[in-house]
Every structure is written in C-alpha cells, then in structure tokens.
Design a protein around this motif. Structure first.
Motif, PDB file in Angstrom:
ATOM      1  N   PHE A   1     -59.863 -19.035 -40.409  1.00 49.53           N
ATOM      2  CA  PHE A   1     -60.246 -20.347 -39.882  1.00 49.53           C
ATOM      3  C   PHE A   1     -59.948 -21.391 -40.946  1.00 49.53           C
ATOM      4  N   MET A   2     -59.271 -22.452 -40.544  1.00 50.46           N
ATOM      5  CA  MET A   2     -58.814 -23.454 -41.507  1.00 50.46           C
ATOM      6  C   MET A   2     -59.567 -24.776 -41.405  1.00 50.46           C
ATOM      7  N   ARG A   3     -59.993 -25.107 -40.197  1.00 47.32           N
ATOM      8  CA  ARG A   3     -60.773 -26.330 -40.012  1.00 47.32           C
ATOM      9  C   ARG A   3     -61.500 -26.245 -38.690  1.00 47.32           C
ATOM     10  N   ALA A   4     -62.584 -26.980 -38.592  1.00 47.77           N
ATOM     11  CA  ALA A   4     -63.367 -27.004 -37.358  1.00 47.77           C
ATOM     12  C   ALA A   4     -62.647 -27.834 -36.303  1.00 47.77           C
ATOM     13  N   VAL A   5     -62.911 -27.483 -35.055  1.00 46.76           N
ATOM     14  CA  VAL A   5     -62.370 -28.257 -33.939  1.00 46.76           C
ATOM     15  C   VAL A   5     -63.513 -28.578 -32.991  1.00 46.76           C
ATOM     16  N   SER A   6     -63.586 -29.845 -32.592  1.00 45.61           N
ATOM     17  CA  SER A   6     -64.617 -30.263 -31.639  1.00 45.61           C
ATOM     18  C   SER A   6     -64.019 -31.308 -30.710  1.00 45.61           C
ATOM     19  N   SER A   7     -64.530 -31.345 -29.493  1.00 47.59           N
ATOM     20  CA  SER A   7     -64.105 -32.321 -28.479  1.00 47.59           C
ATOM     21  C   SER A   7     -62.600 -32.317 -28.254  1.00 47.59           C
ATOM     22  N   SER A   8     -61.987 -31.138 -28.303  1.00 47.37           N
ATOM     23  CA  SER A   8     -60.540 -31.044 -28.114  1.00 47.37           C
ATOM     24  C   SER A   8     -60.186 -29.707 -27.472  1.00 47.37           C
ATOM     25  N   ASP A   9     -59.175 -29.736 -26.593  1.00 48.87           N
ATOM     26  CA  ASP A   9     -58.579 -28.493 -26.148  1.00 48.87           C
ATOM     27  C   ASP A   9     -57.968 -27.806 -27.359  1.00 48.87           C
ATOM     28  N   VAL A  10     -57.790 -26.495 -27.267  1.00 54.96           N
ATOM     29  CA  VAL A  10     -57.162 -25.749 -28.351  1.00 54.96           C
ATOM     30  C   VAL A  10     -55.917 -25.063 -27.793  1.00 54.96           C
ATOM     31  N   LEU A  11     -54.807 -25.172 -28.514  1.00 57.07           N
ATOM     32  CA  LEU A  11     -53.546 -24.533 -28.149  1.00 57.07           C
ATOM     33  C   LEU A  11     -53.357 -23.280 -28.987  1.00 57.07           C
ATOM     34  N   ALA A  12     -52.826 -22.243 -28.355  1.00 56.30           N
ATOM     35  CA  ALA A  12     -52.522 -20.991 -29.059  1.00 56.30           C
ATOM     36  C   ALA A  12     -51.037 -20.717 -28.912  1.00 56.30           C
ATOM     37  N   ASP A  13     -50.304 -20.817 -30.005  1.00 54.79           N
ATOM     38  CA  ASP A  13     -48.877 -20.495 -30.029  1.00 54.79           C
ATOM     39  C   ASP A  13     -48.754 -19.078 -30.574  1.00 54.79           C
ATOM     40  N   ALA A  14     -48.519 -18.125 -29.664  1.00 53.26           N
ATOM     41  CA  ALA A  14     -48.479 -16.702 -30.021  1.00 53.26           C
ATOM     42  C   ALA A  14     -47.031 -16.230 -30.095  1.00 53.26           C
ATOM     43  N   ARG A  15     -46.703 -15.494 -31.150  1.00 45.64           N
ATOM     44  CA  ARG A  15     -45.343 -14.996 -31.368  1.00 45.64           C
ATOM     45  C   ARG A  15     -45.361 -13.513 -31.691  1.00 45.64           C
ATOM     46  N   VAL A  16     -44.453 -12.769 -31.079  1.00 49.55           N
ATOM     47  CA  VAL A  16     -44.295 -11.350 -31.364  1.00 49.55           C
ATOM     48  C   VAL A  16     -43.341 -11.223 -32.536  1.00 49.55           C
ATOM     49  N   VAL A  17     -43.845 -10.761 -33.657  1.00 48.36           N
ATOM     50  CA  VAL A  17     -43.041 -10.618 -34.872  1.00 48.36           C
ATOM     51  C   VAL A  17     -42.211  -9.343 -34.819  1.00 48.36           C
ATOM     52  N   ARG A  18     -42.834  -8.271 -34.307  1.00 53.25           N
ATOM     53  CA  ARG A  18     -42.112  -7.003 -34.170  1.00 53.25           C
ATOM     54  C   ARG A  18     -42.668  -6.256 -32.974  1.00 53.25           C
ATOM     55  N   LEU A  19     -41.777  -5.858 -32.091  1.00 56.00           N
ATOM     56  CA  LEU A  19     -42.151  -5.081 -30.914  1.00 56.00           C
ATOM     57  C   LEU A  19     -41.503  -3.713 -31.019  1.00 56.00           C
ATOM     58  N   GLY A  20     -42.338  -2.684 -31.117  1.00 50.11           N
ATOM     59  CA  GLY A  20     -41.837  -1.320 -31.169  1.00 50.11           C
ATOM     60  C   GLY A  20     -42.202  -0.565 -29.906  1.00 50.11           C
ATOM     61  N   ARG A  21     -41.857   0.679 -29.891  1.00 52.27           N
ATOM     62  CA  ARG A  21     -42.130   1.523 -28.732  1.00 52.27           C
ATOM     63  C   ARG A  21     -43.628   1.759 -28.560  1.00 52.27           C
ATOM     64  N   THR A  22     -44.357   1.925 -29.668  1.00 52.28           N
ATOM     65  CA  THR A  22     -45.780   2.238 -29.587  1.00 52.28           C
ATOM     66  C   THR A  22     -46.692   1.182 -30.217  1.00 52.28           C
ATOM     67  N   MET A  23     -46.136   0.253 -30.981  1.00 54.36           N
ATOM     68  CA  MET A  23     -46.933  -0.780 -31.642  1.00 54.36           C
ATOM     69  C   MET A  23     -46.228  -2.131 -31.543  1.00 54.36           C
ATOM     70  N   SER A  24     -47.039  -3.165 -31.589  1.00 53.97           N
ATOM     71  CA  SER A  24     -46.536  -4.531 -31.618  1.00 53.97           C
ATOM     72  C   SER A  24     -47.325  -5.290 -32.679  1.00 53.97           C
ATOM     73  N   PHE A  25     -46.635  -6.186 -33.367  1.00 50.30           N
ATOM     74  CA  PHE A  25     -47.267  -7.000 -34.403  1.00 50.30           C
ATOM     75  C   PHE A  25     -46.980  -8.455 -34.102  1.00 50.30           C
ATOM     76  N   GLY A  26     -47.994  -9.304 -34.273  1.00 48.80           N
ATOM     77  CA  GLY A  26     -47.787 -10.708 -33.928  1.00 48.80           C
ATOM     78  C   GLY A  26     -48.613 -11.648 -34.764  1.00 48.80           C
ATOM     79  N   ARG A  27     -48.362 -12.928 -34.502  1.00 52.23           N
ATOM     80  CA  ARG A  27     -49.099 -13.987 -35.183  1.00 52.23           C
ATOM     81  C   ARG A  27     -49.393 -15.085 -34.169  1.00 52.23           C
ATOM     82  N   VAL A  28     -50.523 -15.712 -34.331  1.00 52.52           N
ATOM     83  CA  VAL A  28     -50.926 -16.815 -33.456  1.00 52.52           C
ATOM     84  C   VAL A  28     -51.341 -17.979 -34.337  1.00 52.52           C
ATOM     85  N   THR A  29     -50.846 -19.146 -33.980  1.00 47.58           N
ATOM     86  CA  THR A  29     -51.277 -20.380 -34.623  1.00 47.58           C
ATOM     87  C   THR A  29     -52.142 -21.130 -33.625  1.00 47.58           C
TER      88      THR A  29
END
Length: 154
Positions: A104-132
C-alpha cells in the motif's frame, strides 16, 4: 462454464464471467471490466496481456476515517488478476490464488479505484502477474500487487 479456452475472448465474456463465477460478496463490490487486452499491438516488444477493472467508491468499503479499506483493494486486485489471466488464456480456465503480496502506497478516499492487471508470465500450471491500483480521481498509484496463480485442471 466452458473448460476449454475460447477462440475469442472479449469484454462481454469477461463481464459475463465476473457476474457468474465470483462469490456473491465479490459481486457486491460492483466491479466493472473496462478493458481487456489479449492481442499485442504492433511494435510493442514488452507488451503483456491484461485487464482494467474499476471499483466504484462506496462508503460501505471504507474503514473509520473514510479511507477505502485494504481488504476491498486486495479483493479488487485479486479479481482483476483473474480476469487478466482469462484474457491471456483467451477464455475461462479454473485457477486459484497461490500468493498475493500487496504494497500500500497511499490512502484513497472518495474515489473510484482502477486496477491495471498484467500477466507477466503464463505457464501451463502457473501464472504470475502484477496489478497497479490507481485512484481514478487523480490517477495516482494507491498500491502495487504481485501475485501467483495455479492453473487447475478443467
């Protein structure tokens, strides 16, 4: 629910899955799928498939002091990463969260929140990602999330 990835996966299918597959309390967050990215644009070598979700602001999501609670933000990030994985797979595939680390980097109040999710690596049995996570009001970063998912048999 289909167990094989579909040839075409778009925003309508992502919205359908969001409304049918997730637990009722996640659906109560009123998340909206705003964008799906599963086709790389030309001349972008480091592109990653993903999704953009919006969590509308609600007083019900706030802790004392009017700040959106961390639990809601983590649920948004987890759900966004599932949708991003579906985009990368181009359709529904059962999966489960193995790990999620949130900074957590900063508080958010009175605002919608956006989630930009990215798949960094997609494998056959595992997936790794990051969300901003971003405040929709000022587009400032609220949190950064890394995650790992196990891809389950269909």
């Amino acid at each position: 629910m289909p167990s094989q990835p579909e040839a075409e996966f778009g925003i309508a299918e992502a919205r359908r899955i969001l409304g049918e597959v997730f637990a009722p309390w996640v659906q109560d967050l009123n998340l909206a799928v705003e964008r799906i990215e599963h086709l790389p644009p030309p001349d972008v070598p480091d592109w990653q498939p993903g999704a953009l979700l919006r969590m509308p602001f609600s007083e019900r999501l706030c802790r004392n002091g009017g700040v959106v609670c961390g639990q809601a933000l983590m649920a948004l990030a987890d759900t966004a990463m599932v949708i991003a994985n579906l985009a990368a797979n181009r359709g529904y595939r059962p999966m489960t969260t193995v790990d999620q680390t949130t900074h957590f980097m900063r508080a958010v109040s009175s605002s919608d929140v956006l989630a930009d999710a990215r798949v960094v690596r997609l494998g056959r049995t595992m997936s790794f990602g990051r969300v901003t996570l971003l405040s929709a009001t000022d587009n400032k970063q609220v949190a950064m999330v890394s995650s790992a998912f196990a891809m389950l048999p269909g």
